[in-house]
Design an enzyme around this catalytic site. Structure first.
Site, PDB file in Angstrom:
ATOM      1  N   ASN A  13      46.805  35.175  41.398  1.00  0.00           N
ATOM      2  CA  ASN A  13      47.033  36.367  40.600  1.00  0.00           C
ATOM      3  C   ASN A  13      48.469  36.365  40.097  1.00  0.00           C
ATOM      4  O   ASN A  13      49.388  35.884  40.754  1.00  0.00           O
ATOM      5  CB  ASN A  13      46.662  37.652  41.351  1.00  0.00           C
ATOM      6  N   ILE A  14      48.615  36.886  38.880  1.00  0.00           N
ATOM      7  CA  ILE A  14      49.908  36.907  38.199  1.00  0.00           C
ATOM      8  C   ILE A  14      50.111  38.324  37.684  1.00  0.00           C
ATOM      9  O   ILE A  14      49.383  38.765  36.791  1.00  0.00           O
ATOM     10  CB  ILE A  14      49.932  35.893  37.033  1.00  0.00           C
ATOM     11  N   GLU A  15      51.076  39.029  38.273  1.00  0.00           N
ATOM     12  CA  GLU A  15      51.304  40.421  37.913  1.00  0.00           C
ATOM     13  C   GLU A  15      52.325  40.559  36.806  1.00  0.00           C
ATOM     14  O   GLU A  15      53.126  39.656  36.542  1.00  0.00           O
ATOM     15  CB  GLU A  15      51.776  41.207  39.140  1.00  0.00           C
TER      16      GLU A  15
ATOM     17  N   CYS B  44      43.935  38.268  37.383  1.00  0.00           N
ATOM     18  CA  CYS B  44      43.461  37.958  38.732  1.00  0.00           C
ATOM     19  C   CYS B  44      43.344  36.449  38.948  1.00  0.00           C
ATOM     20  O   CYS B  44      43.197  35.676  37.995  1.00  0.00           O
ATOM     21  CB  CYS B  44      42.097  38.606  38.968  1.00  0.00           C
TER      22      CYS B  44
ATOM     23  N   GLU C  22      40.852  34.741  40.185  1.00  0.00           N
ATOM     24  CA  GLU C  22      39.556  34.205  39.784  1.00  0.00           C
ATOM     25  C   GLU C  22      39.536  33.882  38.291  1.00  0.00           C
ATOM     26  O   GLU C  22      39.087  32.814  37.871  1.00  0.00           O
ATOM     27  CB  GLU C  22      38.436  35.194  40.094  1.00  0.00           C
TER      28      GLU C  22
ATOM     29  N   CYS D 184      37.153  41.513  41.610  1.00  0.00           N
ATOM     30  CA  CYS D 184      37.098  42.841  40.993  1.00  0.00           C
ATOM     31  C   CYS D 184      35.970  42.875  39.949  1.00  0.00           C
ATOM     32  O   CYS D 184      35.362  41.846  39.634  1.00  0.00           O
ATOM     33  CB  CYS D 184      38.435  43.191  40.353  1.00  0.00           C
TER      34      CYS D 184
ATOM     35  N   CYS E 222      36.531  40.545  36.893  1.00  0.00           N
ATOM     36  CA  CYS E 222      36.302  39.137  37.251  1.00  0.00           C
ATOM     37  C   CYS E 222      34.817  38.849  37.409  1.00  0.00           C
ATOM     38  O   CYS E 222      34.335  37.807  36.962  1.00  0.00           O
ATOM     39  CB  CYS E 222      37.052  38.781  38.533  1.00  0.00           C
TER      40      CYS E 222
END
Length: 132
Positions: free
Chosen positions: A42-44, A53, A55, A86, A89
């Protein structure tokens, strides 16, 4: 590649997560039917809508490399319990097949396996667009 090996790849991907806000790293490892593995984390982003996310990161990497036949996706986090994909995803994964296996691992080394159809029953997909 077996389920434990794919989960190990997801654990390794989790270590690369960029999560300065949530502090909730997630890793994913995607296995294609041709046997290739694509990982993602995941990359915020400070503007949370720009966050991606693990996935979808793995899935987008596979698709961008021409791999559209997906066998399985393993997902892990640092949570004690299983971390499920989620809703967004799940919808994106479903785009590439209802029988894709979702392999979840927890901190105790336990594994659960579902299909994306199990996690997103009665879903809307490209098939519905063909029924116009």
């Amino acid at each position: 590649m077996n389920e434990k090996e794919l989960l190990q790849k997801a654990i390794e991907a989790k270590e690369k997560a960029y999560v300065p806000y949530s502090k909730f790293p997630v890793g994913a490892a995607l296995l294609t039917k041709s046997g290739k593995v694509f990982t993602g984390c995941n990359i915020e982003c400070a503007s949370f809508g720009g966050t991606n996310c693990a996935e979808r990161t793995a899935l987008f990497k596979a698709i961008s490399e021409g791999e559209k036949e997906i066998e399985a996706i393993a997902v892990v986090s640092d949570n004690e319990d299983y971390t499920f994909p989620c809703g967004i995803c799940r919808q994106v994964i479903l785009e590439f097949g209802r029988e894709i296996k979702i392999i979840l691992g927890n901190k105790k080394g336990q594994i659960q396996v579902f299909t994306i159809e199990d996690l997103l029953p009665k879903s809307f997909s490209g098939v519905d667009l063909e029924k116009k």
